[in-house]
Design a protein around this motif. Sequence first.
Motif, PDB file in Angstrom:
ATOM      1  N   VAL A 171       0.830  -1.207   0.000  1.00 22.84           N
ATOM      2  CA  VAL A 171       0.000   0.000   0.000  1.00 22.84           C
ATOM      3  C   VAL A 171       0.866   1.259   0.000  1.00 22.84           C
ATOM      4  CG1 VAL A 171      -1.754   1.295   1.273  1.00 22.84           C
ATOM      5  CG2 VAL A 171      -1.947  -1.180   1.081  1.00 22.84           C
ATOM      6  N   ILE A 172       1.993   1.223   0.723  1.00 25.08           N
ATOM      7  CA  ILE A 172       2.914   2.370   0.704  1.00 25.08           C
ATOM      8  C   ILE A 172       3.380   2.633  -0.722  1.00 25.08           C
ATOM      9  CG2 ILE A 172       5.239   3.132   1.333  1.00 25.08           C
ATOM     10  CD1 ILE A 172       4.838   1.854   4.047  1.00 25.08           C
ATOM     11  N   ALA A 173       3.818   1.563  -1.411  1.00 26.22           N
ATOM     12  CA  ALA A 173       4.305   1.710  -2.787  1.00 26.22           C
ATOM     13  C   ALA A 173       3.191   2.176  -3.718  1.00 26.22           C
ATOM     14  CB  ALA A 173       4.882   0.381  -3.278  1.00 26.22           C
ATOM     15  N   THR A 174       1.984   1.643  -3.523  1.00 28.94           N
ATOM     16  CA  THR A 174       0.864   1.992  -4.403  1.00 28.94           C
ATOM     17  C   THR A 174       0.431   3.442  -4.231  1.00 28.94           C
ATOM     18  OG1 THR A 174       0.061  -0.300  -4.304  1.00 28.94           O
ATOM     19  CG2 THR A 174      -1.479   1.360  -5.087  1.00 28.94           C
ATOM     20  N   PHE A 175       0.205   3.872  -3.000  1.00 26.79           N
ATOM     21  CA  PHE A 175      -0.261   5.240  -2.760  1.00 26.79           C
ATOM     22  C   PHE A 175       0.847   6.262  -3.026  1.00 26.79           C
ATOM     23  CE2 PHE A 175      -3.871   3.250  -0.831  1.00 26.79           C
ATOM     24  CZ  PHE A 175      -4.877   4.192  -0.869  1.00 26.79           C
ATOM     25  N   SER A 176       2.093   5.928  -2.694  1.00 22.38           N
ATOM     26  CA  SER A 176       3.201   6.854  -2.962  1.00 22.38           C
ATOM     27  C   SER A 176       3.407   7.011  -4.462  1.00 22.38           C
ATOM     28  CB  SER A 176       4.488   6.351  -2.295  1.00 22.38           C
ATOM     29  OG  SER A 176       4.342   6.297  -0.892  1.00 22.38           O
ATOM     30  N   SER A 177       3.333   5.883  -5.192  1.00 24.81           N
ATOM     31  CA  SER A 177       3.451   5.942  -6.656  1.00 24.81           C
ATOM     32  C   SER A 177       2.318   6.757  -7.246  1.00 24.81           C
ATOM     33  CB  SER A 177       3.437   4.527  -7.251  1.00 24.81           C
ATOM     34  OG  SER A 177       4.515   3.768  -6.787  1.00 24.81           O
ATOM     35  N   ARG A 178       1.141   6.616  -6.659  1.00 19.84           N
ATOM     36  CA  ARG A 178      -0.018   7.370  -7.139  1.00 19.84           C
ATOM     37  C   ARG A 178       0.221   8.867  -7.024  1.00 19.84           C
ATOM     38  NH1 ARG A 178      -5.768   8.114  -3.967  1.00 19.84           N
ATOM     39  NH2 ARG A 178      -7.076   8.591  -5.753  1.00 19.84           N
ATOM     40  N   GLU A 179       0.751   9.303  -5.879  1.00 17.47           N
ATOM     41  CA  GLU A 179       1.028  10.731  -5.666  1.00 17.47           C
ATOM     42  C   GLU A 179       2.025  11.252  -6.698  1.00 17.47           C
ATOM     43  OE1 GLU A 179       0.038  13.013  -3.269  1.00 17.47           O
ATOM     44  OE2 GLU A 179      -1.418  11.675  -2.323  1.00 17.47           O
ATOM     45  N   VAL A 180       3.087  10.471  -6.930  1.00 15.65           N
ATOM     46  CA  VAL A 180       4.129  10.890  -7.873  1.00 15.65           C
ATOM     47  C   VAL A 180       3.573  10.947  -9.294  1.00 15.65           C
ATOM     48  CG1 VAL A 180       6.339  10.245  -8.920  1.00 15.65           C
ATOM     49  CG2 VAL A 180       6.021  10.013  -6.448  1.00 15.65           C
ATOM     50  N   LEU A 181       2.866   9.900  -9.704  1.00 15.77           N
ATOM     51  CA  LEU A 181       2.329   9.842 -11.060  1.00 15.77           C
ATOM     52  C   LEU A 181       1.278  10.918 -11.301  1.00 15.77           C
ATOM     53  CD1 LEU A 181       2.016   5.964 -11.490  1.00 15.77           C
ATOM     54  CD2 LEU A 181       3.595   7.484 -12.690  1.00 15.77           C
ATOM     55  N   GLN A 182       0.444  11.183 -10.304  1.00 14.13           N
ATOM     56  CA  GLN A 182      -0.548  12.252 -10.442  1.00 14.13           C
ATOM     57  C   GLN A 182       0.137  13.593 -10.691  1.00 14.13           C
ATOM     58  OE1 GLN A 182      -2.779  11.896  -6.762  1.00 14.13           O
ATOM     59  NE2 GLN A 182      -4.479  10.869  -7.783  1.00 14.13           N
ATOM     60  N   ARG A 183       1.163  13.871  -9.905  1.00 14.80           N
ATOM     61  CA  ARG A 183       1.890  15.138 -10.044  1.00 14.80           C
ATOM     62  C   ARG A 183       2.566  15.236 -11.406  1.00 14.80           C
ATOM     63  NH1 ARG A 183       4.444  14.660  -5.784  1.00 14.80           N
ATOM     64  NH2 ARG A 183       6.487  13.969  -6.524  1.00 14.80           N
ATOM     65  N   ILE A 211      -3.204   1.045 -12.258  1.00 14.83           N
ATOM     66  CA  ILE A 211      -2.584  -0.163 -12.806  1.00 14.83           C
ATOM     67  C   ILE A 211      -1.065  -0.117 -12.644  1.00 14.83           C
ATOM     68  CG2 ILE A 211      -2.139  -1.444 -14.937  1.00 14.83           C
ATOM     69  CD1 ILE A 211      -4.951  -0.594 -15.872  1.00 14.83           C
ATOM     70  N   SER A 212      -0.468   1.009 -12.996  1.00 19.52           N
ATOM     71  CA  SER A 212       0.995   1.149 -12.910  1.00 19.52           C
ATOM     72  C   SER A 212       1.487   1.034 -11.471  1.00 19.52           C
ATOM     73  CB  SER A 212       1.425   2.497 -13.495  1.00 19.52           C
ATOM     74  OG  SER A 212       1.011   2.635 -14.831  1.00 19.52           O
ATOM     75  N   SER A 213       0.810   1.703 -10.554  1.00 12.84           N
ATOM     76  CA  SER A 213       1.204   1.676  -9.146  1.00 12.84           C
ATOM     77  C   SER A 213       1.122   0.267  -8.572  1.00 12.84           C
ATOM     78  CB  SER A 213       0.313   2.613  -8.326  1.00 12.84           C
ATOM     79  OG  SER A 213       0.400   3.942  -8.793  1.00 12.84           O
ATOM     80  N   ALA A 214       0.053  -0.440  -8.924  1.00 11.00           N
ATOM     81  CA  ALA A 214      -0.143  -1.794  -8.396  1.00 11.00           C
ATOM     82  C   ALA A 214       0.882  -2.770  -8.952  1.00 11.00           C
ATOM     83  CB  ALA A 214      -1.551  -2.271  -8.727  1.00 11.00           C
ATOM     84  N   LEU A 215       1.265  -2.612 -10.211  1.00 10.05           N
ATOM     85  CA  LEU A 215       2.245  -3.516 -10.801  1.00 10.05           C
ATOM     86  C   LEU A 215       3.618  -3.351 -10.149  1.00 10.05           C
ATOM     87  CD1 LEU A 215       1.333  -3.405 -14.601  1.00 10.05           C
ATOM     88  CD2 LEU A 215       0.854  -5.215 -12.951  1.00 10.05           C
ATOM     89  N   VAL A 216       4.000  -2.106  -9.883  1.00  8.07           N
ATOM     90  CA  VAL A 216       5.279  -1.849  -9.206  1.00  8.07           C
ATOM     91  C   VAL A 216       5.270  -2.463  -7.813  1.00  8.07           C
ATOM     92  CG1 VAL A 216       6.755  -0.049  -8.222  1.00  8.07           C
ATOM     93  CG2 VAL A 216       5.779   0.257 -10.506  1.00  8.07           C
ATOM     94  N   ALA A 217       4.184  -2.225  -7.063  1.00  4.03           N
ATOM     95  CA  ALA A 217       4.072  -2.752  -5.701  1.00  4.03           C
ATOM     96  C   ALA A 217       3.958  -4.269  -5.699  1.00  4.03           C
ATOM     97  CB  ALA A 217       2.857  -2.138  -5.017  1.00  4.03           C
ATOM     98  N   GLY A 218       3.250  -4.815  -6.670  1.00 10.95           N
ATOM     99  CA  GLY A 218       3.063  -6.266  -6.743  1.00 10.95           C
ATOM    100  C   GLY A 218       4.355  -7.011  -6.984  1.00 10.95           C
ATOM    101  N   LEU A 219       5.183  -6.484  -7.849  1.00  9.33           N
ATOM    102  CA  LEU A 219       6.464  -7.133  -8.144  1.00  9.33           C
ATOM    103  C   LEU A 219       7.345  -7.177  -6.901  1.00  9.33           C
ATOM    104  CD1 LEU A 219       8.249  -8.366 -10.370  1.00  9.33           C
ATOM    105  CD2 LEU A 219       9.157  -6.068 -10.797  1.00  9.33           C
ATOM    106  N   ALA A 220       7.312  -6.110  -6.117  1.00  7.82           N
ATOM    107  CA  ALA A 220       8.163  -6.024  -4.926  1.00  7.82           C
ATOM    108  C   ALA A 220       7.684  -6.935  -3.793  1.00  7.82           C
ATOM    109  CB  ALA A 220       8.212  -4.573  -4.439  1.00  7.82           C
ATOM    110  N   THR A 221       6.379  -7.204  -3.741  1.00 11.26           N
ATOM    111  CA  THR A 221       5.828  -7.953  -2.599  1.00 11.26           C
ATOM    112  C   THR A 221       5.364  -9.365  -2.947  1.00 11.26           C
ATOM    113  OG1 THR A 221       3.619  -7.027  -3.010  1.00 11.26           O
ATOM    114  CG2 THR A 221       5.057  -5.817  -1.481  1.00 11.26           C
ATOM    115  N   GLN A 222       5.603  -9.829  -4.170  1.00  7.12           N
ATOM    116  CA  GLN A 222       5.112 -11.149  -4.584  1.00  7.12           C
ATOM    117  C   GLN A 222       5.601 -12.299  -3.698  1.00  7.12           C
ATOM    118  OE1 GLN A 222       2.771 -11.836  -6.549  1.00  7.12           O
ATOM    119  NE2 GLN A 222       2.957 -14.049  -6.770  1.00  7.12           N
TER     120      GLN A 222
END
Length: 297
Positions: A171-183, A211-222
């Motif tokens: 969730v940290i990776a997903t929400f943090s990625s979301r903030e960066v990508l939105q900006r 989708i992008s945020s979840a894929l990054v986070a998913g790879l790290a936590t699989q």
Amino acid sequence: MKVLFIQLISLLTILSSASGKTECRLSSLPPWSHKVLAGGCSRAFAQAVLYPVDALRTLAQTRDGRTLADVGTGALIKGCGQTSSFALFTGAFQFGIYGVVQPKYGPLIASACGAAGSCLVSVPQEVLKQRLVTGVYKNFREAVQKIYSSEGVLGFYSAWKPTVSRNVPFVIATFSSREVLQRKIIEFKERNEEKKGQMKLSSGDNLLIGISSALVAGLATQPIDVIKTRMMTQAASNAAPYKSAFDCASSIIRTESWRKLYSGFGQRAVYMGGLWGITFTLEPVVTSYLRNKRDAQ
């Protein structure tokens, strides 16, 4: 944080009891409640739609390599309605806590708090869902009764350590990625359209971000996800149970190879990409709708 938990539960209880009796006046609710409602509804809808994909992910990660041929196609939707309803509270905790904490402490701490808080609901949901999918129990009622009678309340929190260890960084990776990508997307639009401070994200933008945020986070936590699934579904296997998360990980590497720690990644990528894509797309739409309704009252 404890006060916020109580407020979240109270709000959802009030809204649930109010439905069908009297119209709930949104103007009387605190501002952060819109995030609670929008996040909860968006997450529940997304999870219900993608439930069969997550069921396939669970089967791919089981210790004895179960398939649909072993459990039947009905396993793809077994317990879907009941366990997906848990997602209403999971999303409410995640987005509600994030919305309150983020303005003061930033996305990193806010997403960690949201993830930790939502585990109160998401861990029992995962236990029930995965045991239903793998055929340990025939239906939701039997699952609840047998887990409680044989393991007590703590049975619903089996493998909670690897689950929290997976959820918090995810969730940290997903929400943090979301903030960066939105900006970044807004900055890109402003450069090309010269409308500084006026650009908004479209639903397509939010879908891509999710989708992008979840894929990054998913790879790290699989790997942690595989360990969590193995420990939650041990009752479906005849093999000797794992003693701990570390024993599970070392046993997989020693007897099956490290590649097994990434089993089910394809299914999980589709599930998580879709789940967070839909959630991040619907959440701002529902939030905006609720705010407009409040202002109109």
